[in-house]
Design an enzyme around this catalytic site. Structure first.
Site, PDB file in Angstrom:
ATOM      1  N   ILE A  22       5.416  -6.100   7.475  1.00 20.98           N
ATOM      2  CA  ILE A  22       5.271  -5.064   8.474  1.00 20.98           C
ATOM      3  C   ILE A  22       5.036  -3.712   7.800  1.00 20.98           C
ATOM      4  O   ILE A  22       5.459  -3.491   6.663  1.00 20.98           O
ATOM      5  CB  ILE A  22       6.540  -4.951   9.376  1.00 20.98           C
ATOM      6  CG1 ILE A  22       7.784  -4.700   8.542  1.00 20.98           C
ATOM      7  CG2 ILE A  22       6.680  -6.178  10.249  1.00 20.98           C
ATOM      8  CD1 ILE A  22       9.067  -4.487   9.359  1.00 20.98           C
ATOM      9  N   ASN A  23       4.412  -2.823   8.544  1.00 21.42           N
ATOM     10  CA  ASN A  23       4.359  -1.424   8.135  1.00 21.42           C
ATOM     11  C   ASN A  23       5.742  -0.812   8.411  1.00 21.42           C
ATOM     12  O   ASN A  23       6.662  -1.508   8.834  1.00 21.42           O
ATOM     13  CB  ASN A  23       3.247  -0.705   8.910  1.00 21.42           C
ATOM     14  CG  ASN A  23       2.609   0.393   8.070  1.00 21.42           C
ATOM     15  OD1 ASN A  23       3.323   1.152   7.400  1.00 21.42           O
ATOM     16  ND2 ASN A  23       1.304   0.485   8.099  1.00 21.42           N
ATOM     17  N   GLY A  40      12.257  -0.131   3.007  1.00 22.09           N
ATOM     18  CA  GLY A  40      13.368  -0.501   2.139  1.00 22.09           C
ATOM     19  C   GLY A  40      14.231  -1.590   2.754  1.00 22.09           C
ATOM     20  O   GLY A  40      13.953  -2.080   3.850  1.00 22.09           O
ATOM     21  N   ASN A  87      -5.205  -0.314   7.850  1.00 22.91           N
ATOM     22  CA  ASN A  87      -3.925   0.309   8.213  1.00 22.91           C
ATOM     23  C   ASN A  87      -4.110   0.919   9.595  1.00 22.91           C
ATOM     24  O   ASN A  87      -4.533   2.062   9.725  1.00 22.91           O
ATOM     25  CB  ASN A  87      -3.562   1.360   7.170  1.00 22.91           C
ATOM     26  CG  ASN A  87      -2.352   2.174   7.570  1.00 22.91           C
ATOM     27  OD1 ASN A  87      -1.657   1.852   8.530  1.00 22.91           O
ATOM     28  ND2 ASN A  87      -2.095   3.242   6.850  1.00 22.91           N
ATOM     29  N   LYS A 100      -3.332   2.607  -2.295  1.00 20.43           N
ATOM     30  CA  LYS A 100      -2.993   3.606  -1.279  1.00 20.43           C
ATOM     31  C   LYS A 100      -4.131   3.639  -0.257  1.00 20.43           C
ATOM     32  O   LYS A 100      -5.265   3.309  -0.592  1.00 20.43           O
ATOM     33  CB  LYS A 100      -2.841   4.970  -1.967  1.00 20.43           C
ATOM     34  CG  LYS A 100      -2.636   6.156  -1.038  1.00 20.43           C
ATOM     35  CD  LYS A 100      -1.248   6.190  -0.467  1.00 20.43           C
ATOM     36  CE  LYS A 100      -1.120   7.190   0.693  1.00 20.43           C
ATOM     37  NZ  LYS A 100       0.088   6.936   1.492  1.00 20.43           N
ATOM     38  N   CYS A 116      -2.228   4.448  12.539  1.00 20.92           N
ATOM     39  CA  CYS A 116      -2.390   5.900  12.603  1.00 20.92           C
ATOM     40  C   CYS A 116      -2.919   6.264  13.972  1.00 20.92           C
ATOM     41  O   CYS A 116      -3.743   5.570  14.534  1.00 20.92           O
ATOM     42  CB  CYS A 116      -3.274   6.423  11.487  1.00 20.92           C
ATOM     43  SG  CYS A 116      -4.566   5.316  10.975  1.00 20.92           S
ATOM     44  N   SER A 175       0.820  -1.212   0.000  1.00 21.62           N
ATOM     45  CA  SER A 175       0.000   0.000   0.000  1.00 21.62           C
ATOM     46  C   SER A 175       0.857   1.266   0.000  1.00 21.62           C
ATOM     47  O   SER A 175       1.858   1.362   0.707  1.00 21.62           O
ATOM     48  CB  SER A 175      -0.895   0.005   1.233  1.00 21.62           C
ATOM     49  OG  SER A 175      -1.595   1.223   1.301  1.00 21.62           O
TER      50      SER A 175
HETATM   51  C1  LIG Z   1       5.789   6.307   0.385  1.00 23.73           C
HETATM   52  C2  LIG Z   1       5.124   5.226   1.184  1.00 23.73           C
HETATM   53  C3  LIG Z   1       3.748   5.314   1.445  1.00 23.73           C
HETATM   54  C4  LIG Z   1       3.110   4.324   2.194  1.00 23.73           C
HETATM   55  N1  LIG Z   1       1.759   4.421   2.408  1.00 23.73           N
HETATM   56  C5  LIG Z   1       1.112   3.443   3.097  1.00 23.73           C
HETATM   57  C6  LIG Z   1      -0.307   3.475   3.291  1.00 23.73           C
HETATM   58  O1  LIG Z   1      -1.005   4.389   2.811  1.00 23.73           O
HETATM   59  N2  LIG Z   1      -0.892   2.475   4.002  1.00 23.73           N
HETATM   60  C7  LIG Z   1      -0.158   1.443   4.523  1.00 23.73           C
HETATM   61  O2  LIG Z   1      -0.732   0.545   5.147  1.00 23.73           O
HETATM   62  N3  LIG Z   1       1.184   1.361   4.336  1.00 23.73           N
HETATM   63  C8  LIG Z   1       1.831   2.341   3.647  1.00 23.73           C
HETATM   64  N4  LIG Z   1       3.205   2.242   3.456  1.00 23.73           N
HETATM   65  C9  LIG Z   1       3.952   1.104   4.010  1.00 23.73           C
HETATM   66  C10 LIG Z   1       4.195   0.031   2.950  1.00 23.73           C
HETATM   67  O3  LIG Z   1       2.985  -0.491   2.451  1.00 23.73           O
HETATM   68  C11 LIG Z   1       5.044  -1.124   3.495  1.00 23.73           C
HETATM   69  O4  LIG Z   1       4.376  -1.727   4.575  1.00 23.73           O
HETATM   70  C12 LIG Z   1       6.416  -0.687   3.986  1.00 23.73           C
HETATM   71  O5  LIG Z   1       6.925   0.343   3.175  1.00 23.73           O
HETATM   72  C13 LIG Z   1       7.437  -1.814   4.034  1.00 23.73           C
HETATM   73  O6  LIG Z   1       7.678  -2.368   2.765  1.00 23.73           O
HETATM   74  P1  LIG Z   1       8.902  -1.927   1.793  1.00 23.73           P
HETATM   75  O7  LIG Z   1      10.145  -1.914   2.626  1.00 23.73           O
HETATM   76  O8  LIG Z   1       8.915  -2.921   0.690  1.00 23.73           O
HETATM   77  O9  LIG Z   1       8.560  -0.546   1.317  1.00 23.73           O
HETATM   78  C14 LIG Z   1       3.858   3.232   2.704  1.00 23.73           C
HETATM   79  C15 LIG Z   1       5.231   3.150   2.432  1.00 23.73           C
HETATM   80  C16 LIG Z   1       5.877   4.122   1.677  1.00 23.73           C
HETATM   81  C17 LIG Z   1       7.345   3.992   1.402  1.00 23.73           C
END
Ligand SMILES: Cc1cc2nc3c(=O)[nH]c(=O)nc-3n(C[C@H](O)[C@H](O)[C@H](O)COP(=O)(O)O)c2cc1C
Ligand SMILES: Cc1cc2nc3c(=O)[nH]c(=O)nc-3n(C[C@H](O)[C@H](O)[C@H](O)COP(=O)(O)OP(=O)(O)OC[C@H]3O[C@@H](n4cnc5c(N)ncnc54)[C@H](O)[C@@H]3O)c2cc1C
Ligand code: FES
Lengths: 321, 315
Positions: free
Chosen positions: B199-200, B225, B135, B53, B138, B29
């Protein structure tokens, strides 16, 4: 009426670019030329999102290469400074960059035949207004690259083009000087001192903050001086600007106060470059909305905005920049 | 290792809380917009599932910029849930998503349980939405508590939303910013979660040493990342072995995935499916290269089905 040069841009693609040249232009500025598949149509103002070549499936060490420069994770945005078809079905893309951090240090380490990955072409383009006899390009620092390519396109559309280019000092002006040309210091005489702009038949007014080259003062001050002497009607003129936000703000204010059409090329911290991450917001006026403003994305709805649409930081109204 | 299995013969499909995914790789997301943004680079319908999103009841402008900054092997973001809001999502974004023919999971956020429930219920009515992902990371502005870090609050939230989501799969996305993520997983499952995504982002911060100011306008942000992958793997392992396996609740693993090796790690730790986030910014085609790599890996290992890999960690 406002139309863009040529057709609308091609959809973006992810392409591998092969380094053809990576040349120092002045202290801190380099020009990188990447050869890739032909792109049908890209326009001045558009940018390339540049990064190390992607790892193949599972090959998690290939990204690291053999370079000792730290490798950036995310791509970085660079305005296209020039583009040429070569060898029939290939094209060369120029970017001019200033070394400021991780990614640009990595770029400076690139040698011919190294590879870089590009998402290109991205963003919108400078609109070219029909019926404007004069086009002035006002730039400072790393705002120069898109204006160079724009001068090429405008020159083809046969109007009177002048560039007003500033830097902190002579060492930071990423231009090739024709040593046989004397550089005016008055702020209103344009010369053909820059080989790059001269090639596009564009005279240039140079300025520097410390007076080490050309007019002493920033490019917006040079614009003001030039305008006061040029005898050009506001309605016949369009100004394009790219550079530090303070400079663009001053240029925008100057133009808006005189009803001169003005387009600014904005810079924002970007992650995706393609409209997904919501990182690169620019506040724009929106009549009729509850707060009178909203955010647009610099990467897909910009980077070029009409100056009057932008909510500049000191204009109040509770806008969060 | 040699085997007679060809990469094409490998079965990558997974069943996930009633959804059938042709392959285990979905988007995370907030990293892939609402779908059309990546269409120039990748066939969006080739994904295992598409995750949107966050959607909130009202449109949200989000935080001031700068909203993102790169850090060592990762990035911080403080987007602030900027999104078009429920109604524009339904009218403007659903038409594209409805054409994809793959499971679409809507990420939902809200200020209180009623907002979560209202948005989830509305999305549950839309045929192309196969899953609703809460999500919960928040802040609960009213109570000063955060649903993602308080098990009692989290269970109450999921319990409130549960009866309003009748058709789509109810997924709860867990935050890593807790002392014991297994306790949060248990609370989500008690509340009625059919799947857990994790994980978030990890809470983080970075400072400009020239100006002494934070690099993000919001001061703090979420780290994502490759830097967070080992944290994510360990958390998936913990939740799988302590909660999810016995409860029969599948895990969608994410955090720093760049390639098929990372995905294999997540599956071995117990994830049934995975999501790619930050690396989509680096290379929007990552999900496709991962699938190619997974097929080759499983063929080489002589493993006919991806599902045979899930939770196979040897300790
Ligand atoms: C720019 C950005 C926006 C994100 N927006 C959301 C969101 O709206 N809702 C959510 O549950 N997670 C959100 N995330 C978290 C990602 O979905 C994900 O859980 C987290 O980035 C870990 O994965 P990654 O390391 O592959 O990015 C966001 C992450 C990034 C980088
Ligand atoms: C649409 C667009 C077009 C752009 N076009 C160009 C271009 O043509 N040429 C070009 O050089 N850059 C251009 N930029 C800026 C360029 O993207 C950044 O300079 C680049 O991201 C720096 O990456 P880095 O990893 O080297 O620096 P980072 O590690 O990301 O930054 C290092 C430090 O330098 C500071 N910094 C960043 N940029 C600058 C700067 N310009 N001057 C002074 N300090 C800075 C940062 O705030 C940070 O503190 C453009 C940006 C956008 C959004
Ligand atoms: S850089 Fe991601 S939306 Fe503009």
């Amino acid at each position: 009426m406002t139309v863009t040069v040529g057709d609308s841009p091609s959809p973006p693609r992810m392409l591998v670019g092969c380094v053809i040249a990576n040349q120092a232009l002045c202290r801190e500025h380099f020009r990188l030329t990447l050869r890739t598949e032909a792109i049908e149509n890209a326009l001045p103002g558009q940018f390339v999102h540049l990064g190390p070549p992607s790892a193949d499936a599972g090959d998690d060490v290939s990204r690291k290469g053999t370079s000792f420069a730290p490798i950036p994770l995310l791509r970085r945005a660079f305005s296209i400074a020039g583009m040429r078809l070569v060898e029939g079905d290939r094209c060369d893309i120029d970017v001019i960059y200033r070394v400021v951090g991780t990614a640009t240090t990595w770029m400076a380490s690139l040698r011919p035949d190294d590879a870089a990955s590009m998402l290109v072409p991205l963003g919108n383009a400078f609109p070219v207004s029909k019926g404007k006899k004069y086009a002035w390009l006002v730039g400072g620092g790393v705002g120069l690259p898109p204006l160079l390519w724009l001068s090429e396109a405008l020159n083809r559309s046969s109007r009177s083009v002048t560039a007003i280019i500033g830097a902190r000092n002579r060492d930071l002006l990423a231009l090739t000087f024709d040593e046989s040309v004397e550089i005016p210091v008055d702020g209103y005489s344009a010369s053909r001192v820059s080989a790059e702009f001269a090639a596009n038949d564009t005279p240039v007014i140079l300025s520097s903050d410390d007076g080490s080259v050309g007019f002493r003062g920033h490019a917006a001050a040079a614009l003001e001086t030039y305008y006061s002497r040029a005898g050009v009607a506001a309605g016949d003129l369009v100004v394009y600007t790219c550079g530090p936000e303070l400079l663009m703000r001053a240029v925008a204010r100057f133009c808006l106060d005189r009803s001169i059409e003005c387009h600014v090329c904005m810079e924002r911290a970007m992650a995706c470059g393609t409209g997904t991450c919501q990182s690169c917001v620019v506040a724009v006026h929106e009549a009729g909305s509850p707060d009178g403003w909203r955010y647009e994305l610099c990467c897909t709805q910009g980077p070029v905005f009409e100056a009057g649409r932008i909510v500049w930081p000191d204009s109040g109204g509770g806008v969060q920049h | 290792m040699s085997s007679s299995l060809s990469p094409e013969g490998v079965d990558l499909s997974v069943q996930l809380a009633g959804m059938r995914l042709a392959n285990p790789v979905m988007t995370a997301s907030g990293t892939s917009g609402y779908g059309p943004e990546y269409a120039p680079f990748i066939d969006v319908s080739s994904l295992g599932a598409f995750v949107t999103k966050a959607v909130t009841a009202q449109e949200r402008k989000g935080n001031p910029q700068p909203r993102t900054v790169e850090t060592a092997a990762g990035m911080l973001n403080a987007i602030g849930l900027a999104n078009v809001g429920l109604e524009r999502f339904v009218t403007e974004k659903i038409p594209f998503l409805a054409t994809l023919g793959i499971p679409v999971i809507a990420n939902v956020a809200g200020h209180d349980p009623d907002e979560f429930a209202m948005v989830s219920a509305r999305l549950d009515e839309i045929p192309c939405i196969s899953g609703v992902e809460l999500n919960v990371s928040c802040p609960n502005v009213s109570g000063g508590l955060d649903y993602s870090t308080n098990a009692t609050q989290l269970e109450a939230l999921v319990t409130t939303v549960r009866p309003r989501v009748r058709r789509a799969a109810l997924i709860v996305k867990l935050s890593p910013n807790v002392t014991d993520i297994a306790e949060m997983a248990r609370a989500a499952v008690r509340g009625g979660a059919e799947a857990l995504s994790m994980i978030n982002t990890l809470s983080g911060m970075a400072i400009n040493v020239d100006t002494f100011r934070p690099l993000l306008a919001n001061v703090t942000g979420g780290l994502s990342g490759p830097a967070i992958k080992p944290v994510a793997i360990r958390m998936v392992h913990k939740v799988y072995s302590e909660v999810a396996r016995d409860a029969g609740v599948p895990i969608i693993g994410m955090g720093g995935i760049q390639n098929w090796r990372d995905v294999v790690e997540f599956h071995l730790a117990g994830a049934s499916a995975v999501a790619v986030g930050t690396n989509l910014f680096v290379d929007p085609t990552t999900p496709n290269t991962i699938c190619t790599g997974l097929r080759q890996f499983l063929a080489d290992k002589g493993i006919p089905r991806l599902t045979d890999l899930i939770g196979q960690l040897r300790t």
